[in-house]
Design an enzyme around this catalytic site. Sequence first.
Site, PDB file in Angstrom:
ATOM      1  N   PHE A   1       0.860  -1.185   0.000  1.00  0.00           N
ATOM      2  CA  PHE A   1       0.000   0.000   0.000  1.00  0.00           C
ATOM      3  C   PHE A   1       0.894   1.230   0.000  1.00  0.00           C
ATOM      4  O   PHE A   1       1.622   1.465   0.964  1.00  0.00           O
ATOM      5  CB  PHE A   1      -0.862  -0.048   1.265  1.00  0.00           C
ATOM      6  CG  PHE A   1      -1.725   1.152   1.546  1.00  0.00           C
ATOM      7  CD1 PHE A   1      -3.016   1.235   1.045  1.00  0.00           C
ATOM      8  CD2 PHE A   1      -1.271   2.173   2.373  1.00  0.00           C
ATOM      9  CE1 PHE A   1      -3.833   2.322   1.352  1.00  0.00           C
ATOM     10  CE2 PHE A   1      -2.088   3.266   2.685  1.00  0.00           C
ATOM     11  CZ  PHE A   1      -3.376   3.333   2.170  1.00  0.00           C
TER      12      PHE A   1
ATOM     13  N   PRO B   1       8.591  10.480   0.505  1.00  0.00           N
ATOM     14  CA  PRO B   1       9.728  11.024   1.252  1.00  0.00           C
ATOM     15  C   PRO B   1       9.394  12.357   1.940  1.00  0.00           C
ATOM     16  O   PRO B   1       9.795  12.584   3.085  1.00  0.00           O
ATOM     17  CB  PRO B   1      10.808  11.198   0.177  1.00  0.00           C
ATOM     18  CG  PRO B   1      10.483  10.138  -0.846  1.00  0.00           C
ATOM     19  CD  PRO B   1       8.987  10.021  -0.835  1.00  0.00           C
TER      20      PRO B   1
ATOM     21  N   SER C   1       3.028  12.448   7.622  1.00  0.00           N
ATOM     22  CA  SER C   1       1.790  12.756   8.354  1.00  0.00           C
ATOM     23  C   SER C   1       0.817  13.570   7.511  1.00  0.00           C
ATOM     24  O   SER C   1      -0.364  13.662   7.852  1.00  0.00           O
ATOM     25  CB  SER C   1       2.128  13.533   9.636  1.00  0.00           C
ATOM     26  OG  SER C   1       2.941  12.747  10.472  1.00  0.00           O
TER      27      SER C   1
ATOM     28  N   ARG D   1      -5.791   0.416  11.260  1.00  0.00           N
ATOM     29  CA  ARG D   1      -5.582   0.912  12.629  1.00  0.00           C
ATOM     30  C   ARG D   1      -6.442   0.137  13.609  1.00  0.00           C
ATOM     31  O   ARG D   1      -6.030  -0.121  14.744  1.00  0.00           O
ATOM     32  CB  ARG D   1      -5.960   2.399  12.709  1.00  0.00           C
ATOM     33  CG  ARG D   1      -4.998   3.292  11.974  1.00  0.00           C
ATOM     34  CD  ARG D   1      -5.583   4.682  11.766  1.00  0.00           C
ATOM     35  NE  ARG D   1      -4.627   5.531  11.085  1.00  0.00           N
ATOM     36  CZ  ARG D   1      -4.922   6.739  10.614  1.00  0.00           C
ATOM     37  NH1 ARG D   1      -6.147   7.233  10.730  1.00  0.00           N
ATOM     38  NH2 ARG D   1      -3.995   7.460  10.009  1.00  0.00           N
TER      39      ARG D   1
ATOM     40  N   GLY E   1      15.459  -8.178  34.134  1.00  0.00           N
ATOM     41  CA  GLY E   1      16.844  -7.776  34.352  1.00  0.00           C
ATOM     42  C   GLY E   1      17.646  -7.945  33.072  1.00  0.00           C
ATOM     43  O   GLY E   1      17.158  -7.655  31.975  1.00  0.00           O
ATOM     44  N   GLY E   2      18.874  -8.435  33.202  1.00  0.00           N
ATOM     45  CA  GLY E   2      19.759  -8.594  32.041  1.00  0.00           C
ATOM     46  C   GLY E   2      19.176  -9.532  31.008  1.00  0.00           C
ATOM     47  O   GLY E   2      19.318  -9.303  29.793  1.00  0.00           O
TER      48      GLY E   2
ATOM     49  N   GLU F   1       0.800   4.152  10.326  1.00  0.00           N
ATOM     50  CA  GLU F   1      -0.681   4.238  10.355  1.00  0.00           C
ATOM     51  C   GLU F   1      -1.121   5.438  11.183  1.00  0.00           C
ATOM     52  O   GLU F   1      -2.100   5.373  11.918  1.00  0.00           O
ATOM     53  CB  GLU F   1      -1.285   2.962  10.953  1.00  0.00           C
ATOM     54  CG  GLU F   1      -0.828   1.701  10.306  1.00  0.00           C
ATOM     55  CD  GLU F   1      -1.592   1.379   9.042  1.00  0.00           C
ATOM     56  OE1 GLU F   1      -2.593   2.055   8.770  1.00  0.00           O
ATOM     57  OE2 GLU F   1      -1.160   0.469   8.340  1.00  0.00           O
TER      58      GLU F   1
ATOM     59  N   THR G   1       0.950   8.761  13.342  1.00  0.00           N
ATOM     60  CA  THR G   1       1.816   8.762  14.533  1.00  0.00           C
ATOM     61  C   THR G   1       0.973   8.950  15.794  1.00  0.00           C
ATOM     62  O   THR G   1      -0.187   9.359  15.751  1.00  0.00           O
ATOM     63  CB  THR G   1       2.854   9.899  14.467  1.00  0.00           C
ATOM     64  OG1 THR G   1       2.156  11.147  14.600  1.00  0.00           O
ATOM     65  CG2 THR G   1       3.640   9.884  13.149  1.00  0.00           C
ATOM     66  N   HIS G   2       1.642   8.696  16.921  1.00  0.00           N
ATOM     67  CA  HIS G   2       1.016   8.874  18.227  1.00  0.00           C
ATOM     68  C   HIS G   2       0.465  10.300  18.375  1.00  0.00           C
ATOM     69  O   HIS G   2      -0.655  10.509  18.858  1.00  0.00           O
ATOM     70  CB  HIS G   2       2.098   8.603  19.278  1.00  0.00           C
ATOM     71  CG  HIS G   2       1.572   8.296  20.631  1.00  0.00           C
ATOM     72  ND1 HIS G   2       0.692   7.270  20.879  1.00  0.00           N
ATOM     73  CD2 HIS G   2       1.818   8.884  21.838  1.00  0.00           C
ATOM     74  CE1 HIS G   2       0.413   7.245  22.172  1.00  0.00           C
ATOM     75  NE2 HIS G   2       1.074   8.201  22.765  1.00  0.00           N
TER      76      HIS G   2
END
Length: 392
Positions: A136, A141, A145, A251, A347-348, A371, A373-374
Amino acid sequence: MSNDLFQSHDYYLVDELLSEEHILVRNTTREWVKREVTPIIEEYAQRAEFPAHLRKGLAEIGAYGPFIPQEYGGAGLDYISYGLMMQEIERGDSGIRSTCSVQSSLVMFPIYKYGSEEQKRKYLPRLASGELLGAFGLTEPNYGSNPGGMVTHFKDMGDHYLLNGSKMWISNAPICDIAIVWAKNEEGRIHGLIVERGMEGFSTPETKNKWSLRASSTGELVFDNVRVPKENLLPGRSGLGAPLSCLDSARYGIAWGAIGVALDCYDTALRYAKQRIQFDKPIAAFQLQQKKLAEMITEITKAQLLAWRLGTLRNEDRATTAQISMAKRNNVEMALRVAREARQILGGMGITGDYPIMRHMMNLESVITYEGTHDIHLLITGADITGIPAFK
Ligand SMILES: Cc1cc2nc3c(=O)[nH]c(=O)nc-3n(C[C@H](O)[C@H](O)[C@H](O)COP(=O)(O)OP(=O)(O)OC[C@H]3O[C@@H](n4cnc5c(N)ncnc54)[C@H](O)[C@@H]3O)c2cc1C
């Protein structure tokens, strides 16, 4: 991570809101993911390679166009089934879910909604069976948004259209057989065109060096005087609303998919916390770790209820774009927070590929951006509740 111990969590008995069919679809997909995705996904993600051999299996479980009617090769399921499938597939990996979302919501959906009868019959069954894989192309470039500013364009040459321009950040691009490409005509009106691999002047270079969605193939779509047959234009709708309506569908699937990731991270962290001994106790006995786990399951439960309600509205054709934005934004951020907390609990060990958390966390950095941005989803909610768009 070949040993998949995942057990799902349903703190508010949301399963009671599901039909037998929903549960069957969910469980079938879950079993398939355990069998086919978990054993191999870490290696493919490390190698930054899409596991192409999964294409056929995804088709067999009905993950391509589950909501498309059976007469066109789809499974004819409702939107809650679609959501549950995306949840289970993303529990395996966001990259694999991305492939399904693109195929279902961004390629099959526009052909089904806006395509001619000939286009539906020609492409939908082959997309549903996985014989064809789609992409899609909306983002460019210089227009992410703000896709309405796109410069990719086509000219009417009498017996064909001549397409020029380029698209960037396109999921499936390097491996796609067809692409739905959004481009402007000579009057500046946006239309969807079906571009097929093999058309002269059409190329799909791969995007390398991603730290996120590594098991998904991403690339560009480049059009250098591509002759597109006139019958490849989607006749049913034009304008920016056409691609945006496809994004609504994708979305919606992401809002569910993110729950799958969160469940996997929570489940992994809970099991680890009960087994890992420090100071002669399982770390699950410490209040700080319980706080993390308790907050995780609270947020997951809220997200499950949000997705279920949104699915019910979508089945009734009442879910608005703004409601879908809210759920995508909330659930992806929730999953990212859960992943970060889960990683700390391990942890690690949390940074290794022995556990899925770090891969999920890196994947979510794409999911929170693509899809819409926040930030953009917050602005959609803001515009919806105030009536004042704050995009520019
Ligand atoms: C892995 C991956 C796969 C993708 N797959 C596809 C695909 O298949 N097809 C497709 O068409 N696209 C795809 N995309 C593109 C994706 O949808 C875009 O990256 C996204 O829409 C953001 O565009 P951008 O990257 O150009 O960021 P920009 O639009 O440049 O945004 C940069 C920052 O500015 C903020 N910003 C922008 N405008 C405003 C504003 N008005 N107010 C406040 N803040 C603002 C954004 O929130 C963001 O934080 C994919 C992206 C990724 C990373």
